[in-house]
Design an enzyme around this catalytic site. Sequence first.
Site, PDB file in Angstrom:
ATOM      1  N   HIS A  27       0.858  -1.183   0.000  1.00 24.57           N
ATOM      2  CA  HIS A  27       0.000   0.000   0.000  1.00 24.57           C
ATOM      3  C   HIS A  27       0.894   1.232   0.000  1.00 24.57           C
ATOM      4  O   HIS A  27       1.953   1.237   0.631  1.00 24.57           O
ATOM      5  CB  HIS A  27      -0.890   0.001   1.242  1.00 24.57           C
ATOM      6  CG  HIS A  27      -1.384   1.362   1.630  1.00 24.57           C
ATOM      7  ND1 HIS A  27      -0.760   2.135   2.608  1.00 24.57           N
ATOM      8  CD2 HIS A  27      -2.410   2.108   1.170  1.00 24.57           C
ATOM      9  CE1 HIS A  27      -1.404   3.277   2.725  1.00 24.57           C
ATOM     10  NE2 HIS A  27      -2.404   3.301   1.871  1.00 24.57           N
TER      11      HIS A  27
ATOM     12  N   VAL B 104       0.374   9.224  -1.071  1.00 24.75           N
ATOM     13  CA  VAL B 104       0.939  10.548  -0.830  1.00 24.75           C
ATOM     14  C   VAL B 104      -0.161  11.562  -1.100  1.00 24.75           C
ATOM     15  O   VAL B 104      -0.930  11.420  -2.055  1.00 24.75           O
ATOM     16  CB  VAL B 104       2.187  10.845  -1.695  1.00 24.75           C
ATOM     17  CG1 VAL B 104       3.404  10.112  -1.155  1.00 24.75           C
ATOM     18  CG2 VAL B 104       1.970  10.487  -3.158  1.00 24.75           C
TER      19      VAL B 104
END
Length: 302
Positions: A108, A111
Amino acid sequence: MTDVSIEAVKSYLLDLQDRICLALEQEDGGACFQQDEWQRPGGGGGRTRVLANGTVIEKGGVNFSHVFGDKLPPSATQSRPELAGRTFQAMGVSLVIHPENPYVPTSHANVRFFVAEKEGEEPVWWFGGGYDLTPYYGVEEDCVFWHQTAKDACQPFGDDVYPRFKKWCDDYFYLKHRDESRGVGGLFFDDYSEGGFEHAFALMRAVGDSYIQAYQPIIARNKHRSYGQKQRDFQLYRRGRYVEFNLVYDRGTIFGLQSNGRTESILMSLPPLVRWEYDFHPEAGSEEAALYEKFLPHREWV
């Protein structure tokens, strides 16, 4: 807000989505991401990309979204109550990759960038993100490589950054109701505006750029390993932990749902197949037991 460039962040995130999708398609070698562009009624939209039933990737999603609205949802103001009532913009790339081979870990990454504004006051902005690795069958070499890549990405920003973000990740991706880590961690940070916009933006880019550098070699090393039904069953059982975390604790999922985001895009992180088994305990001395004993407990990998 003269030093903050929303367009620069958006341009980077769109390019990051392109680069990650291309790298994953090359590693899979059998399927391509399908794109679905969408608009949010309350403001904004995004492009969802999903790869399904590939040679390596059973289901993977790499999403870009840019949403805005008149009021920050509760999940975004939980730790910053002074921001309640502000208008907001939120943009980010979020991805989850669920390989079919149980020896290839799930990964995973995310940002993101937030701006909260109120007339007559200075805008408040911050970055967040990180990445974490969720193996089903632990491989020491892979975990060390993952964390070394993360540490190298953080190093230009100070000796304290990797240890701080690594601990934050360990603490965040923890299932309290299980008293158990989701995986072997990585990096996590939020509400980050240290050093001004250019510095904080550079750190976010370093984290975003290093994700595929950390993950692609791990796929390549493990994607041809043979496995049987036992390994597949254990993988599907452990995927249940992923579902539990995302639906109970994950701030991104909660934010998306509370801000009336696109449900299909928000929940694309969930695996296509999963199973739960009552009071399961791995056989002593097994590969499955090693995951609990050697890999899930918090430890220093590098």
